[in-house]
Design an enzyme around this catalytic site. Structure first.
Site, PDB file in Angstrom:
ATOM      1  N   ASP A   8      10.659  -0.866   6.864  1.00 35.02           N
ATOM      2  CA  ASP A   8       9.959  -0.227   5.847  1.00 35.02           C
ATOM      3  C   ASP A   8      11.139   0.344   4.535  1.00 35.02           C
ATOM      4  O   ASP A   8      11.995   0.586   5.368  1.00 35.02           O
ATOM      5  CB  ASP A   8       8.438  -0.239   5.260  1.00 35.02           C
ATOM      6  N   ASP A 217       4.746   3.157   7.219  1.00 33.92           N
ATOM      7  CA  ASP A 217       3.800   4.385   6.346  1.00 33.92           C
ATOM      8  C   ASP A 217       2.870   4.063   6.055  1.00 33.92           C
ATOM      9  O   ASP A 217       1.893   4.754   6.163  1.00 33.92           O
ATOM     10  CB  ASP A 217       4.463   5.170   5.783  1.00 33.92           C
TER      11      ASP A 217
HETATM   12 MG   LIG Z   1       6.084   2.699   2.268  1.00 31.50          MG
END
Ligand SMILES: [Mg+2]
Length: 276
Positions: A8, A217
């Site tokens: 990501d 995350d």
């Molecule tokens: Mg992120």
């Protein structure tokens, strides 16, 4: 063994508030030297991905707009494979819905519910720049969407359930990244794109040889984390980690890019064995 790293960007490789990747630069250099594919798997647009690929000198395939499409540089794999279309110098495998349809669905939901919904398409580059703490140039890249729409949902948390239902009713899906909500096609998520791309890596390097790592995350990363051999999450600004019930999930102590480096060191650069 051929390790493929799916990562990501916002809040993971890039710091969530200032988009800095400074902390990750030495590890990135080592990964490139060792020819470990670094596959961006992000909510960001094609234009934004190209910006960071250029900045970081990365030439691997990438997944845009929360799994809306995979972009594979022509000639990257040594065999022919099925793709949706060619664009610039990429073979593109598309999963996402059309941007205009997503905009229409959001407009309809706003009319039906009165919810305060503000999409990137409703905002000027200047407004996006201010809200996302981006330069105006980068805000233009962020607005250049093809497969999903990001929006601000300025309503109390309990209204989120209604928003979910309305979006499903219209035939689309909703994910929530670090800063924005995203409406996208039902068949498109980071996990589906990761699975399709991993199959291509397996064809190239052998099914047994390929091991995948995913670093994220927030909630839009869940399908990606479920689709890799070794999932890892970095710490968020508020000190918490994304919660998900995966047995071998690694939680990095570091926040954002610092946690990213920790994961790369632990699972790639120090040759630790995979537990799966
Ligand atoms: Mg992120």
């Amino acid at each position: 063994m051929k390790i493929v790293l799916y990562t990501d960007l916002d809040g993971t490789l890039l710091d969530l508030s200032n988009y800095s990747y400074e902390a990750a630069l030495p590890a990135l250099t080592t990964l490139k030297r060792r020819k470990i594919p670094i596959v961006f798997c992000t909510a960001k647009t094609l234009a934004e991905n190209e910006y960071y690929r250029e900045e970081l000198g990365i030439r691997d395939p990438f997944i845009v707009e929360n799994g809306g499409a995979i972009f594979i540089p022509q000639g990257y794999f040594s065999f022919d494979f099925d793709y949706t279309k060619e664009m610039k110098h990429y073979c593109v495998i598309e999963f996402g819905a059309r941007y205009e349809e997503l905009r229409a669905a959001l407009n309809a939901i706003r009319a039906e519910t009165g919810f305060k919904i503000k999409g990137f398409g409703d905002m000027t580059p200047e407004e996006v720049a201010k809200d996302a703490n981006l330069s105006i140039e980068k805000a233009r890249l962020a607005k250049d969407k093809i497969y999903n729409e990001s929006f601000i949902f300025d309503e109390p948390a309990e209204k989120e359930k209604i928003l979910f239902e309305k979006i499903h009713e219209k035939g689309f899906s909703l994910t929530h990244g670090g800063r924005y909500y995203n409406i996208h096609g039902r068949n498109a998520d980071k996990g589906k794109a990761v699975k399709v791309l991993t199959e291509l890596f397996r064809r190239e390097y052998g099914a047994e040889a390929v091991k995948t790592i995913g670093i994220g995350d927030s909630r839009n990363d869940i399908p990606m984390l479920e689709a890799v051999d070794q999932p890892a999450v970095v710490r968020r600004k508020d000190g918490t980690w994304l919660e998900l019930p995966l047995k071998n999930l690694y939680k990095a102590r570091g926040e954002g890019p610092e946690g990213w480096v920790e994961v790369v060191n632990k699972f790639i650069l120090t040759n630790l064995k995979f537990k799966k």
